[in-house]
Enzyme design. Structure first.
Site, PDB file in Angstrom:
ATOM      1  N   ASP B   4       0.878  -1.167   0.000  1.00  0.00           N
ATOM      2  CA  ASP B   4       0.000   0.000   0.000  1.00  0.00           C
ATOM      3  C   ASP B   4       0.916   1.218   0.000  1.00  0.00           C
ATOM      4  O   ASP B   4       1.459   1.589   1.043  1.00  0.00           O
ATOM      5  CB  ASP B   4      -0.891  -0.030   1.255  1.00  0.00           C
ATOM      6  N   GLU B  65      -1.206  -1.353  -4.827  1.00  0.00           N
ATOM      7  CA  GLU B  65      -2.491  -0.675  -5.025  1.00  0.00           C
ATOM      8  C   GLU B  65      -2.327   0.381  -6.119  1.00  0.00           C
ATOM      9  O   GLU B  65      -1.399   1.173  -6.116  1.00  0.00           O
ATOM     10  CB  GLU B  65      -2.989  -0.026  -3.724  1.00  0.00           C
ATOM     11  N   ASP B 138      -2.839   1.016   7.168  1.00  0.00           N
ATOM     12  CA  ASP B 138      -1.960   0.743   6.025  1.00  0.00           C
ATOM     13  C   ASP B 138      -1.447  -0.696   6.048  1.00  0.00           C
ATOM     14  O   ASP B 138      -1.225  -1.301   5.005  1.00  0.00           O
ATOM     15  CB  ASP B 138      -0.764   1.710   6.022  1.00  0.00           C
TER      16      ASP B 138
END
Lengths: 169, 169
Positions: B4, B65, B138
């Protein structure tokens, strides 16, 4: 070393000089990657090309054009990814990194922040006393970014030093 | 390995498993960089942390992502730069890279592309049979990206293989 970041074409120019002295072009090149290759491999190809030139020229500084998300979103994301790779590699090699906006670059070399590509190319050709204009535009842009940094970065550094001296630091 | 991306906090999670079998969490971590450090050095710190874990775990794939420029422009540019660095490093180590959108990740782990952070964290905790929810968000997001890739990526690969076999390749 000036870098005009892009996934499809990345301009790279190396200029030597300082404020008030003639400039010399040491290198100019455009790295290309095929659009049908996956993004990670394209980034890797560009990283290898950038790193090769960092090791070859050992520049005092790397200047990268600052990316804005004003245009095509997809293109901008790729451009930001490339600029991140270039910045990280310079930092890994202990080379300072500076960002300049497109209008700062245009203003530095032509006197106007709204100059077009042809004017930038023309001034870069004249300032570096080249017999031919650098092609494509990405090559001229990379040289313009390098020149902008030599002039602006230098002036900013001298100002910072003077302020530090005056403050007795 | 799921990533992420972010300049301030980068989530990193390593999950082992396949469709229809229990998942195992091998590692989870959040890399942080100080906001007052210059961007190139922040990217370098994150690059070193990512590379360390790529070498440690040698994952079959890295899932990142996908970044969109819908939110704060400044944040998005930093996030895109980090994702570029992560993708390039995985490619350098010969590891395949896949991108998944936030809604693909949410849909994969919760069944809904519009799930909120709490629902994602709850499902990640359950799927990995953890005694405590991964913190901060996260960390949970990175694990969710890894799970999404194991499930979606795996399914896509099997489909591609079946199609190739049917075509006699």
């Amino acid at each position: 070393m000036g870098i005009d970041p892009g996934l499809t074409r990345l301009g790279l120019g190396v200029v030597e000089g300082s404020v008030g002295r003639p400039l010399t072009m040491l290198d100019v090149d455009v790295l290309r990657t095929p659009a049908d290759l996956d993004p990670a491999r394209r980034l890797r190809i560009l990283a290898d090309g950038i790193e090769e030139r960092l090791l070859l020229h050992r520049p005092d500084a790397v200047a990268v054009e600052r990316v804005f998300s004003q245009h095509n979103v997809r293109t901008v994301m790729g451009t930001a990814q490339v600029s991140g790779v270039a910045m990280m590699l310079a930092a890994r090699h202990g080379i300072e990194v500076h960002l300049h906006t497109p209008s700062e670059v245009k203003a530095a070399v032509t006197g106007s922040g709204r100059a077009d590509k042809a004017q930038v190319t023309q001034m870069v050709t004249r300032l570096l006393r080249l017999t031919e204009a650098p092609r494509p535009a990405d090559a001229a842009d990379a040289l313009a970014i390098a020149i902008c940094h030599l002039w602006r970065g230098g002036a900013q550094n001298r100002l910072a030093e003077a302020v530090a001296k005056a403050a007795g630091r």
